[in-house]
Design a protein around this motif. Sequence first.
Motif, PDB file in Angstrom:
ATOM      1  N   ILE A   3     -19.204  93.634 -44.437  1.00 22.55           N
ATOM      2  CA  ILE A   3     -19.243  93.937 -43.007  1.00 22.55           C
ATOM      3  C   ILE A   3     -19.443  95.428 -42.768  1.00 22.55           C
ATOM      4  N   MET A   4     -18.785  96.271 -43.558  1.00 23.37           N
ATOM      5  CA  MET A   4     -18.793  97.712 -43.299  1.00 23.37           C
ATOM      6  C   MET A   4     -19.846  98.475 -44.098  1.00 23.37           C
ATOM      7  N   ASP A   5     -20.204  97.993 -45.287  1.00 24.93           N
ATOM      8  CA  ASP A   5     -21.036  98.796 -46.186  1.00 24.93           C
ATOM      9  C   ASP A   5     -22.305  98.101 -46.650  1.00 24.93           C
ATOM     10  N   GLY A   6     -22.208  96.835 -47.066  1.00 24.24           N
ATOM     11  CA  GLY A   6     -23.370  96.141 -47.600  1.00 24.24           C
ATOM     12  C   GLY A   6     -23.802  96.686 -48.954  1.00 24.24           C
ATOM     13  N   ASP A   7     -24.990  96.272 -49.404  1.00 21.94           N
ATOM     14  CA  ASP A   7     -25.549  96.723 -50.686  1.00 21.94           C
ATOM     15  C   ASP A   7     -24.510  96.552 -51.801  1.00 21.94           C
ATOM     16  N   LEU A   8     -23.929  95.367 -51.878  1.00 22.59           N
ATOM     17  CA  LEU A   8     -22.718  95.173 -52.670  1.00 22.59           C
ATOM     18  C   LEU A   8     -22.941  95.320 -54.169  1.00 22.59           C
ATOM     19  N   SER A   9     -24.060  94.888 -54.670  1.00 22.21           N
ATOM     20  CA  SER A   9     -24.280  94.999 -56.120  1.00 22.21           C
ATOM     21  C   SER A   9     -24.219  96.450 -56.575  1.00 22.21           C
ATOM     22  N   LYS A  10     -24.901  97.324 -55.852  1.00 19.87           N
ATOM     23  CA  LYS A  10     -24.885  98.740 -56.216  1.00 19.87           C
ATOM     24  C   LYS A  10     -23.531  99.375 -55.917  1.00 19.87           C
ATOM     25  N   LEU A  11     -22.877  98.910 -54.861  1.00 16.36           N
ATOM     26  CA  LEU A  11     -21.566  99.451 -54.510  1.00 16.36           C
ATOM     27  C   LEU A  11     -20.529  99.107 -55.576  1.00 16.36           C
ATOM     28  N   ILE A  12     -20.564  97.884 -56.090  1.00 15.96           N
ATOM     29  CA  ILE A  12     -19.655  97.491 -57.166  1.00 15.96           C
ATOM     30  C   ILE A  12     -19.865  98.379 -58.383  1.00 15.96           C
ATOM     31  N   ALA A  13     -21.116  98.608 -58.747  1.00 19.58           N
ATOM     32  CA  ALA A  13     -21.406  99.456 -59.899  1.00 19.58           C
ATOM     33  C   ALA A  13     -20.952 100.895 -59.664  1.00 19.58           C
ATOM     34  N   GLU A  14     -21.086 101.372 -58.442  1.00 19.99           N
ATOM     35  CA  GLU A  14     -20.704 102.747 -58.126  1.00 19.99           C
ATOM     36  C   GLU A  14     -19.193 102.949 -58.236  1.00 19.99           C
ATOM     37  N   ILE A  15     -18.429 101.983 -57.748  1.00 18.41           N
ATOM     38  CA  ILE A  15     -16.977 102.117 -57.799  1.00 18.41           C
ATOM     39  C   ILE A  15     -16.457 101.816 -59.199  1.00 18.41           C
ATOM     40  N   GLY A  16     -17.083 100.870 -59.857  1.00 19.14           N
ATOM     41  CA  GLY A  16     -16.879 100.635 -61.279  1.00 19.14           C
ATOM     42  C   GLY A  16     -15.436 100.530 -61.714  1.00 19.14           C
ATOM     43  N   PRO A  25     -22.493  83.577 -56.512  1.00 18.40           N
ATOM     44  CA  PRO A  25     -22.818  83.424 -57.936  1.00 18.40           C
ATOM     45  C   PRO A  25     -23.417  84.701 -58.532  1.00 18.40           C
ATOM     46  N   HIS A  26     -24.292  85.346 -57.788  1.00 15.35           N
ATOM     47  CA  HIS A  26     -24.850  86.619 -58.254  1.00 15.35           C
ATOM     48  C   HIS A  26     -23.778  87.702 -58.323  1.00 15.35           C
ATOM     49  N   LEU A  27     -22.955  87.804 -57.285  1.00 20.22           N
ATOM     50  CA  LEU A  27     -21.942  88.858 -57.234  1.00 20.22           C
ATOM     51  C   LEU A  27     -20.890  88.686 -58.329  1.00 20.22           C
ATOM     52  N   PHE A  28     -20.560  87.454 -58.690  1.00 19.06           N
ATOM     53  CA  PHE A  28     -19.623  87.244 -59.793  1.00 19.06           C
ATOM     54  C   PHE A  28     -20.195  87.796 -61.097  1.00 19.06           C
ATOM     55  N   VAL A  83     -22.298  90.306 -61.334  1.00 20.27           N
ATOM     56  CA  VAL A  83     -22.210  91.772 -61.226  1.00 20.27           C
ATOM     57  C   VAL A  83     -20.785  92.233 -61.501  1.00 20.27           C
ATOM     58  N   LEU A  84     -19.818  91.545 -60.923  1.00 17.76           N
ATOM     59  CA  LEU A  84     -18.420  91.918 -61.129  1.00 17.76           C
ATOM     60  C   LEU A  84     -18.019  91.830 -62.599  1.00 17.76           C
ATOM     61  N   ASP A  85     -18.568  90.849 -63.319  1.00 17.74           N
ATOM     62  CA  ASP A  85     -18.227  90.690 -64.730  1.00 17.74           C
ATOM     63  C   ASP A  85     -18.478  91.952 -65.543  1.00 17.74           C
ATOM     64  N   LYS A  86     -19.399  92.770 -65.088  1.00 17.67           N
ATOM     65  CA  LYS A  86     -19.740  93.990 -65.820  1.00 17.67           C
ATOM     66  C   LYS A  86     -18.739  95.120 -65.570  1.00 17.67           C
ATOM     67  N   HIS A  87     -17.910  94.978 -64.549  1.00 21.85           N
ATOM     68  CA  HIS A  87     -17.066  96.100 -64.131  1.00 21.85           C
ATOM     69  C   HIS A  87     -15.603  95.735 -63.938  1.00 21.85           C
ATOM     70  N   TYR A  88     -15.272  94.444 -63.922  1.00 25.09           N
ATOM     71  CA  TYR A  88     -13.923  94.041 -63.550  1.00 25.09           C
ATOM     72  C   TYR A  88     -13.556  92.767 -64.288  1.00 25.09           C
ATOM     73  N   ALA A  89     -12.347  92.749 -64.857  1.00 26.17           N
ATOM     74  CA  ALA A  89     -11.925  91.591 -65.647  1.00 26.17           C
ATOM     75  C   ALA A  89     -10.672  90.921 -65.101  1.00 26.17           C
ATOM     76  N   GLY A  90     -10.164  91.370 -63.962  1.00 21.08           N
ATOM     77  CA  GLY A  90      -8.929  90.820 -63.409  1.00 21.08           C
ATOM     78  C   GLY A  90      -9.159  89.592 -62.550  1.00 21.08           C
ATOM     79  N   TYR A  91      -8.091  89.173 -61.896  1.00 25.48           N
ATOM     80  CA  TYR A  91      -8.177  88.022 -61.006  1.00 25.48           C
ATOM     81  C   TYR A  91      -8.923  88.363 -59.721  1.00 25.48           C
TER      82      TYR A  91
END
Length: 256
Positions: free
Chosen positions: A184-197, A222-225, A227-235
């Motif tokens: 809602i506030m930022d968008g471009d989530l794939s790149k944002l996830i990688a940036e925050i890492g 499905p795509h975002l999961f 992307v998250l797998d590359k940067h986050y392993a928690g619940y």
Amino acid sequence: MAKFAANLTTLFTELPFMERFAAAKAAGFEAVEFLFPYDYAKEDLAAQLQQHGLTQALFNMFPGDWAAGERGMAAIPGREAEFRNNAEQALQYAIALGCKKVHAMAGIVDMNHSIDSHRDTFINNLRWAADLYAEHGIEIQIEPLNDRDAPGYFLAHQRDALELAKATDRDNVKVQFDLYHAQIMDGDLSKLIAEIGSYIGHVQIASVPERHEPSEGELNYPHLFKVLDKHYAGYIGCEYHPRNDTVSGLSWMAQA
């Protein structure tokens, strides 16, 4: 691979709260989260977790007067003593529940104080709480909330949360990345996830725009999961409002 935590504040609301732990386990969840535990004895909550073999993934510090619109006070000048009392209370619950992640809600901006003073208050409070919690191996989470659902909330954007987490200079201060708010506030989530890492400390999901099951709406989960797998392993916390009953809406989870 994604692993999910049922948010017991928003899921299984067909049942009394204390019965939702068993329902979550029966539905295939291995972990749970919720907004606030303080209406219940920590021993009773711990017993539910133990009985059903569940992990407590996250909960929030006490927010103040929720019904009056308060959403925490970690960033509010003049409420430092209240924040510290709430942080100490939350720590006792976290220890009892074996929970390693606690969200410190920033609060609604107080127009009697500057934004800079809010920022300074937030950083100082986070440093104090992070040092206290570090002794127990617990992370402090800070979460941006969108200004549609939480107008006036001090923290609304993911990159602002990243900057604040870095400014605290504490390894156990992390960004709680809720993809619903972030879209809602930022968008471009794939790149944002990688940036925050590596600063992502917890993840939550819901559809956009209506905050229902993640199988609908404008996000490609499905795509975002992946992307998250590359940067986050928690619940990944399922903080959404089921369109109908909870169990009938969980088919998305098996596919994920």
